[in-house]
Design a protein around this motif. Structure first.
Motif, PDB file in Angstrom:
ATOM      1  N   THR A 370       0.842  -1.205   0.000  1.00  0.00           N
ATOM      2  CA  THR A 370       0.000   0.000   0.000  1.00  0.00           C
ATOM      3  C   THR A 370       0.873   1.249   0.000  1.00  0.00           C
ATOM      4  OG1 THR A 370      -1.784  -1.143   1.151  1.00  0.00           O
ATOM      5  CG2 THR A 370      -1.776   1.256   1.273  1.00  0.00           C
ATOM      6  N   LYS A 373       2.181   1.998  -3.391  1.00  0.00           N
ATOM      7  CA  LYS A 373       1.170   2.619  -4.247  1.00  0.00           C
ATOM      8  C   LYS A 373       0.955   4.079  -3.859  1.00  0.00           C
ATOM      9  CE  LYS A 373      -2.119  -0.532  -3.744  1.00  0.00           C
ATOM     10  NZ  LYS A 373      -3.398  -1.232  -3.998  1.00  0.00           N
ATOM     11  N   GLU A 374       1.031   4.339  -2.563  1.00  0.00           N
ATOM     12  CA  GLU A 374       0.841   5.720  -2.118  1.00  0.00           C
ATOM     13  C   GLU A 374       1.928   6.640  -2.662  1.00  0.00           C
ATOM     14  OE1 GLU A 374      -1.325   5.066   2.249  1.00  0.00           O
ATOM     15  OE2 GLU A 374       0.822   5.460   2.117  1.00  0.00           O
ATOM     16  N   VAL A 377       1.613   7.710  -6.178  1.00  0.00           N
ATOM     17  CA  VAL A 377       0.647   8.768  -6.453  1.00  0.00           C
ATOM     18  C   VAL A 377       1.345  10.123  -6.462  1.00  0.00           C
ATOM     19  CG1 VAL A 377      -1.290  10.029  -5.455  1.00  0.00           C
ATOM     20  CG2 VAL A 377      -1.359   7.548  -5.589  1.00  0.00           C
ATOM     21  N   LEU A 378       2.248  10.303  -5.524  1.00  0.00           N
ATOM     22  CA  LEU A 378       2.921  11.592  -5.402  1.00  0.00           C
ATOM     23  C   LEU A 378       4.053  11.740  -6.397  1.00  0.00           C
ATOM     24  CD1 LEU A 378       3.153  11.698  -1.507  1.00  0.00           C
ATOM     25  CD2 LEU A 378       1.395  12.683  -2.963  1.00  0.00           C
TER      26      LEU A 378
END
Lengths: 645, 177
Positions: A370, A373-374, A377-378
């Motif tokens: 997770t 994936k986070e 995003v950035l």
């Protein structure tokens, strides 16, 4: 020389050249508490180089010259510990009580644990071999400011070949009383602490030691936040073998510790949205310290390896709809291996040269899927693994023209690795600057250069210390608005989202001074103070820079069992910052205290009573519960009693 | 000081003559936190804000997709019938998202589309979304969800000539870890 010959020639402990020992023997201006002082209380009262960032009624975090974390780590007997709160609400010092403590050592400009600015080592209490047999102590105290009750006790047994000790403490406070008598909501706390240590003699000059620490806090209120700490739990265990010979010594130590931390807002009625924020940190490691004393020099070698895992998550519960979940500290593993070599060379009768070289390799891996994936995003180019090679070197030249006086010039240059949250932190809200912060996996290490001129003077019962220092932090890590994230990502209740970046060079200069003077058997005087000025400090770090301040106290002993100690603490107003409007709210203060203590001995029993009045006239001491570096006491009447047998 | 005041008055006069309404311009800038900048779409969708969507309609969910067929009245008075179909399953992080835009039975490439993900309970959007482009019968882009939970994805649809614009549609998603 054989391996065993080397072991036989090792020092008892390795320390950086410029190490300041805050020992029990140092005069304690404010020592009314029935139990021994906690690590942060000792630093507050005895060590001007370390300041405390207070975040509520407990859990003050020590900072050295405004640095903490990787730049100035807190260690327990040299062991690393990773905490579990994203906002530094559970510094390692909060898990150690006075009963567990032998000493606190501030090292700078480099620390054993690789801090490029310095470090704070908490030396846990040892079970000392001897012939004292069974000893015990019990203590209790009450404080009016928070209706606090504290109790502690310890039991020890020693023989020439084996010693063991156990201690326990518990404290519970109610809500803090503001100057107008009203109670400050969400400022109470509960805490329990257990500690055990054992020592076994394994030879004429060697011993095996074990220590075990357990600490648990609950319902720790944080009035400055919309939530409290529901649970903060930690344990630490270590096993060490030490040889201390006439020519040197050796230390081999293995350790492990774990921290669990949970935020709690279920008692709050005014929050926009309830949330859970648990965090964990675990570390396992080993230390090998070797040393050798030669005719004119002392060689010290320290090797260290450690593995740490750290994570924190946040689940928010909207009034309607599904819970929202994110990993604020995605689960991350840190592997570190390092070594340092120091040599203290006596050049002549009055000149001494100290050098220290250190090299550490550190590998950080983002483990959580997770979390991966986070961070994508950035930053679609985000790196999920980073390696750092962190060299550091310091040199110290000391001149002692006369006995009791020493003038030292110390310089250092070292790299400091980014913090885990600076690499991969994910929407971390910090009340210190009211921004959310996100990591940047491309950060490079900061380079920290320091120079310090220090003077120490001791003559008879007079002891003076003072220094002036300057520090440059190249590629300083701080937060900046990233147009890719902000303003698209407006978050209600915060000023925005900052992404960590390597910024320019941040500068700090400062000075510290302390004096202890035992003028006569009846009179003694003690004071300390610090001053710091900074330029280009990133807003994310500004709140941990201490304001200019200090404390002074007088000790008067009219008759042998009675001692009267008046004194005061002071701090100048904090310099306002345009980028941190909330930080300038602190005002300067000078608040007095008065302590009385009396001791009575009856047979093998020693009874001690304490009475203290703190800060009787201040009208705004509630700021001690807010976020900042001002550890001003509340208006309080304290009474305590202790018995040693 | 006199020169400064003179210059300020002169500037203000020129601004008024040019029809510049600085007050409304500032307001527009400060109230656009949730618009996703795009470079290849018309000015309508560039300045579109979800908060101004009128008569919002959610798409009907069927299986892994949600769709809605609706009519849009163009500026010239003609009516176009549109079918928007988009997936409903998503996870935290970067998600590829393709949707179909039909005009009658024909996949229509003569449109531009923009989306804005929002998290209503948090009042925020997400960064680094890649706006959809048309290829092989589908509009495909990348949408980012910063955390799990309930998200709302707004669409802005606009004909290439700018005569038809629709900002009334959104899709609700429950984003999992």
């Amino acid at each position: 020389m054989t391996f065993f010959g080397i072991l036989a020639a090792l020092p008892t402990a390795f320390s950086a050249p410029d190490t300041v020992q805050v020992a029990d023997s140092v005069t304690v201006v404010r020592g009314v508490r029935p139990t021994t002082l906690s690590p942060t209380e000792r630093l507050e009262e005895q060590e001007p180089a370390a300041a405390l960032v207070r975040r509520g009624p407990t859990a003050a975090e020590p900072v050295v010259h405004g640095a903490s974390g990787n730049q100035a780590p807190v260690t327990l007997d040299g062991a690393r510990i990773q905490t579990g709160c994203t906002d530094h609400m559970d510094p390692a010092t909060s898990y150690v009580e006075g009963n567990d403590l032998d000493a606190v050592t501030v090292s700078q400009p480099l620390s054993d644990a690789g801090g490029a600015v310095g470090g704070v080592n908490v030396a846990l209490r040892r079970a000392r071999l001897g012939t004292q047999g069974l000893r015990w102590s019990a203590a209790s105290s009450l404080a009016s400011v928070d209706d606090g009750a504290r109790a502690a006790g310890s039991l020890s047994w020693s023989s020439p070949t084996f010693a063991v000790l156990a201690s326990a403490s518990a404290q519970r406070t109610q809500d803090y009383s503001a100057p107008d008598g009203t109670k400050v909501d969400y400022s109470s706390m509960e805490k329990g602490n257990l500690y055990a240590a054992a020592t076994l003699r394994t030879g004429n000059e060697s011993e095996l030691r074990g220590t075990l620490l357990w600490d648990r806090s609950g319902f720790v209120g944080y009035p400055a936040l919309p939530m409290d700490v529901g649970l903060a739990r930690a344990w630490h265990g270590a096993l060490a073998w030490e040889h201390a010979g006439s020519e040197g010594s050796a230390l081999v130590q293995g350790y492990a510790n774990a921290v669990h931390h949970e935020m709690d807002d279920t008692h709050r009625t005014d929050v926009l949205m309830h949330m859970d924020m648990p965090g964990d940190g675990q570390v396992q490691g080993g230390i090998l310290a070797l040393g050798r004393s030669l005719e004119d020099q002392t060689l010290r070698l320290r090797l260290e390896g450690w593995r740490g895992v750290q994570s924190a998550t946040m689940t928010m519960y909207p009034a309607s709809g599904a819970p929202m979940y994110e990993e604020t500290w995605p689960r991350t593993r840190t592997l570190g291996i390092g070594g340092s070599l120091s040599d203290t060379i006596r050049l002549s009768h009055s000149w001494t040269l100290g050098i220290l070289g250190r090299l550490e390799g550190r590998q950080l891996d983002l483990l959580s899927e997770t979390g991966k994936k986070e961070v994508a995003v950035l930053d679609v180019q985000a790196r999920t693994s980073r390696s750092f090679l962190l060299p550091g070197v310091s040199g110290s030249l000391s001149w002692s023209p006369i006995r009791g006086q020493i003038l030292s010039l110390t310089i250092s240059d070292a790299l400091s690795a980014p913090e885990m949250d600076e690499l991969w932190g994910y929407y971390l809200y910090r009340v210190s600057d009211h921004y959310e912060h996100v990591g940047n996996s491309h950060l490079i290490p900061e380079e920290i250069r320091q120079i310090e001129l220090s003077e120490g003077f001791t003559k008879g019962a007079l002891r003076l210390r003072g220094n002036l220092w300057a520090m440059a932090i190249l590629d300083a890590v701080g937060g900046t608005i990233d147009p890719d994230i902000y303003p698209q990502n407006m978050v209600e209740g915060t000023l925005g989202v900052l992404r960590f970046q390597n910024l320019g060079t941040a500068w700090r200069v400062g000075g510290e001074a302390s004096a202890d003077w035992k003028a006569s058997p009846q009179w003694q005087f003690s004071c300390l103070g610090r001053w710091l000025h900074d330029w280009n400090t990133p807003s994310t770090l500004a709140s941990q820079l201490p304001a200019t301040g200090g404390r002074a106290g007088l000790g008067y002993r009219p008759v042998a069992p009675l001692e009267i100690r008046p004194g005061f603490e002071w701090e100048l107003p904090r310099r306002a910052r345009a980028d941190l409007p909330g930080l300038g709210r602190g005002s300067g203060y000078a608040v007095p205290f008065l302590e009385l203590s009396g001791t009575r001995t009856a047979g093998s029993l020693r009874l001690k009573g304490n009475l203290a009045l703190r800060n009787p006239f201040d009208q705004s001491y509630r700021s001690a519960l807010d976020w900042g570096t001002a550890p001003r006491p509340g208006r309080s009447l304290e009474v305590g009693i202790s018995v040693d047998g | 000081m006199t020169n400064f005041v003179t210059a300020a008055l002169l500037f203000l006069g020129l601004a008024l003559l040019a029809g510049c309404d600085s007050a409304s311009s500032d307001t527009a800038n400060s109230s656009s936190p949730t618009s996703t900048p795009i470079s290849d779409t018309s000015s309508v969708c560039q300045t579109w804000r979800t908060a101004k969507a009128s008569s919002p309609r959610t798409l009907s969910t069927a299986g892994e997709n949600a769709s809605d067929t609706f009519s849009i009245r163009a500026g010239n008075g003609t009516t176009r019938r549109i079918t928007l179909t988009a997936p409903t399953a998503a996870t935290t992080g970067t998600n590829s998202l393709s949707f179909r835009l039909e005009n009658g039975t024909t996949v229509d490439s003569g449109w531009t589309a923009t989306f804005v993900p929002t998290m209503p309970s948090m009042g925020h959007s997400s960064p680094n979304n890649i706006q959809p482009v048309y290829a092989s019968g589908l509009f495909s882009g990348t949408v980012n969800f910063t955390m799990s939970g309930d998200w709302r994805l707004y669409f802005c649809l606009e004909s290439r000539d700018g005569s038809i614009v629709d900002t009334s549609h959104f899709i609700d998603l429950n984003v999992s870890e």
